[in-house]
Design an enzyme around this catalytic site. Structure first.
Site, PDB file in Angstrom:
ATOM      1  N   HIS A  24     -22.901  55.466   3.754  1.00 48.13           N
ATOM      2  CA  HIS A  24     -22.347  54.336   4.671  1.00 48.13           C
ATOM      3  C   HIS A  24     -23.582  53.397   4.620  1.00 48.13           C
ATOM      4  CE1 HIS A  24     -19.025  56.662   6.537  1.00 48.13           C
ATOM      5  NE2 HIS A  24     -18.453  55.994   6.110  1.00 48.13           N
ATOM      6  N   GLN A  76      -3.520  54.669   9.101  1.00 49.72           N
ATOM      7  CA  GLN A  76      -3.694  54.927   7.895  1.00 49.72           C
ATOM      8  C   GLN A  76      -3.796  56.652   7.843  1.00 49.72           C
ATOM      9  OE1 GLN A  76      -7.590  53.128   7.660  1.00 49.72           O
ATOM     10  NE2 GLN A  76      -8.275  54.799   6.309  1.00 49.72           N
TER      11      GLN A  76
HETATM   12  O1  PAF Z   1     -12.770  53.764   3.779  1.00 51.94           O
HETATM   13  C1  PAF Z   1     -12.643  54.032   4.974  1.00 51.94           C
HETATM   14  O2  PAF Z   1     -13.702  54.387   5.803  1.00 51.94           O
HETATM   15  C2  PAF Z   1     -11.385  53.239   5.664  1.00 51.94           C
HETATM   16  O3  PAF Z   1     -10.166  53.515   5.093  1.00 51.94           O
HETATM   17  C3  PAF Z   1     -11.579  51.663   5.976  1.00 51.94           C
HETATM   18  C4  PAF Z   1     -11.760  50.851   4.908  1.00 51.94           C
HETATM   19  C5  PAF Z   1     -12.707  51.718   7.146  1.00 51.94           C
HETATM   20  C6  PAF Z   1     -10.392  51.306   6.704  1.00 51.94           C
HETATM   21  O4  PAF Z   1      -9.995  51.806   7.818  1.00 51.94           O
END
Ligand code: PAF
Length: 282
Positions: A37, A61
């Site tokens: 990140h 999700q």
């Molecule tokens: O890759 C991730 O961490 C997630 O899928 C995202 C893009 C932040 C969406 O919640």
């Protein structure tokens, strides 16, 4: 360091710092930040006037309640890591209410079939949840450039498709996978592995590297069979899928074609913790 918990204040702040040609780089995350990140943030800092990082564990999700419940939530540590990197980074850490306004539900998307392969097959509804949150975040942040890791290659392709189909004015930038010293792809879920599991999980990337070698001379089916055997003989791993697919369509390879760029994709459980990885076979 500017940190916002609500979209109204964030939008007001972004409007106040925006100038005629200034750019906003955006790194969406679910927190539990690691070096991968931070490298996305570094790239955004180098390429934009302002950088926004969102930290939000998006419920829509997750297709598995336990995975959502156990997903690491480490906001204090995350904000400290961001402050150590660069105190100009703007953090948006919204509540569920700020994002979903009383209706936690996904929009239905058509990603031209990309959503039906691999992760989409095994995690029903996952990509509608990803599309929903990414679209909402884009509407709030209005980024010029948005940065996504290639570990989630299928997600990257899906976000690009969503941007194209909805004519959104944002450039999607796919960034290199960051790996631990043993080759394991960095992931927030790695935090849930014990030290021996984390060490043993090196087999995932080693297998991808060997599969890439074998793909030079062997058929798709032969390479897939070999990978299945590797994981059958390693009982601490439960292989969910190994696929070789066309990078553009994500359709599984049967006969190799010279005009296609292939990529290998893998999802493996270690002690109920799901890890994914990918490698270009070019
Ligand atoms: O890759 C991730 O961490 C997630 O899928 C995202 C893009 C932040 C969406 O919640």
């Amino acid at each position: 360091m500017p940190i916002f918990y609500g979209k109204a204040a964030l939008i007001e702040f972004l409007n106040s710092v925006k100038t005629l040609n200034s750019t906003i780089g955006f790194v969406p995350t679910m927190g539990a930040l690691h070096q991968g990140h931070l490298s996305l943030m570094q790239q955004s800092l180098a390429e934009n006037n302002n950088t926004v990082v969102s930290i939000f564990v998006n419920p829509t999700q997750f297709n598995n309640a336990e995975d959502l419940e156990k997903y690491p939530r480490t906001l204090d540590k995350d904000t400290q890591k961001i402050a150590d990197l660069n105190s100009d980074i703007i953090i948006y850490a919204p509540s569920i209410e700020d994002i979903y306004e009383g209706k936690i539900a996904s929009q239905d998307f058509d990603f031209d079939g990309l959503e039906n392969q691999m992760e989409g097959k095994f995690r029903p509804g996952h990509f509608n949840g990803v599309g929903t949150i990414v679209k909402k975040l884009f509407e709030i942040v209005s980024p010029t450039n948005a940065y996504f890791g290639q570990k989630d290659f299928q997600q990257l392709q899906i976000v690009k498709k969503m941007v194209l189909k909805n004519n959104l004015a944002v450039n999607i930038i796919g960034c290199e996978i960051f790996r631990e010293a043993n080759g394991l792809a960095m992931s927030s879920r790695n935090e849930r592995l014990s030290a021996p599991e984390r060490e043993k999980a090196a087999i995932i990337y080693q297998t991808l590297l060997e599969a890439k070698e074998k793909f030079k001379t062997q058929s798709c089916a032969e390479v897939k069979n070999w990978v299945n055997q590797v994981f059958k003989s390693n009982p601490i791993f439960d292989l969910e899928y190994f696929e070789i697919a066309d990078e553009e369509t994500l359709i599984s390879c049967n006969e190799k074609s010279k005009d296609k760029n292939y990529r290998a994709f893998i999802a493996v459980f270690v002690n109920n913790i799901r890890l994914i990885d990918t490698i270009s076979l070019k």
